[in-house]
Design a protein around this motif. Structure first.
Motif, short mmCIF file in Angstrom:
data_model
loop_
_atom_site.label_atom_id
_atom_site.label_comp_id
_atom_site.label_asym_id
_atom_site.label_seq_id
_atom_site.Cartn_x
_atom_site.Cartn_y
_atom_site.Cartn_z
N TYR A 1 38.34 -10.09 101.59
CA TYR A 1 38.52 -8.82 102.60
C TYR A 1 39.34 -7.85 101.83
CZ TYR A 1 40.01 -5.94 106.31
OH TYR A 1 40.21 -4.64 107.16
N TYR B 1 44.07 -6.57 100.29
CA TYR B 1 43.08 -7.52 99.74
C TYR B 1 43.35 -9.00 99.96
CZ TYR B 1 40.44 -9.85 96.26
OH TYR B 1 39.63 -10.53 95.48
N GLN C 1 43.25 -8.49 110.28
CA GLN C 1 42.22 -7.44 109.31
C GLN C 1 41.61 -6.57 110.43
OE1 GLN C 1 39.42 -10.25 107.51
NE2 GLN C 1 41.13 -11.36 106.51
N GLU D 1 36.13 -15.35 103.86
CA GLU D 1 35.69 -14.51 103.14
C GLU D 1 36.46 -13.39 102.37
OE1 GLU D 1 32.76 -12.00 105.04
OE2 GLU D 1 31.84 -13.86 106.16
N LYS E 1 38.99 -4.85 110.67
CA LYS E 1 37.33 -4.75 110.42
C LYS E 1 36.71 -3.54 110.96
CE LYS E 1 36.99 -9.29 108.66
NZ LYS E 1 36.23 -10.55 108.50
#
Length: 59
Positions: A41, A31, A57, A39, A59
């Motif tokens: 995440y 987190y 990350q 942003e 995504k």
């Protein structure tokens, strides 16, 4: 624990590893709170043991 990666996540991780150059990476849930220009995440991340290298990350 079962971990499922998409083909894009695998490619992104391979690109990250090639640029970062560390011998191993840990994949876990992470987190990151919102910060200036970044942003919030929550999701899978990959990182090495080096404090001088980045976190990806997934995504």
């Amino acid at each position: 624990m079962k971990l499922v990666l998409t083909a894009k996540q695998i490619k992104d991780l391979a690109d990250f590893v090639e640029k970062d150059g560390q011998p191993s990476y840990t994949i876990t849930e992470g987190y990151f709170p919102p910060q200036e220009g970044i942003e919030e995440y929550t999701g899978l991340v990959a990182y090495s043991a080096s404090e001088e290298h980045g976190v990806l990350q997934l995504k």
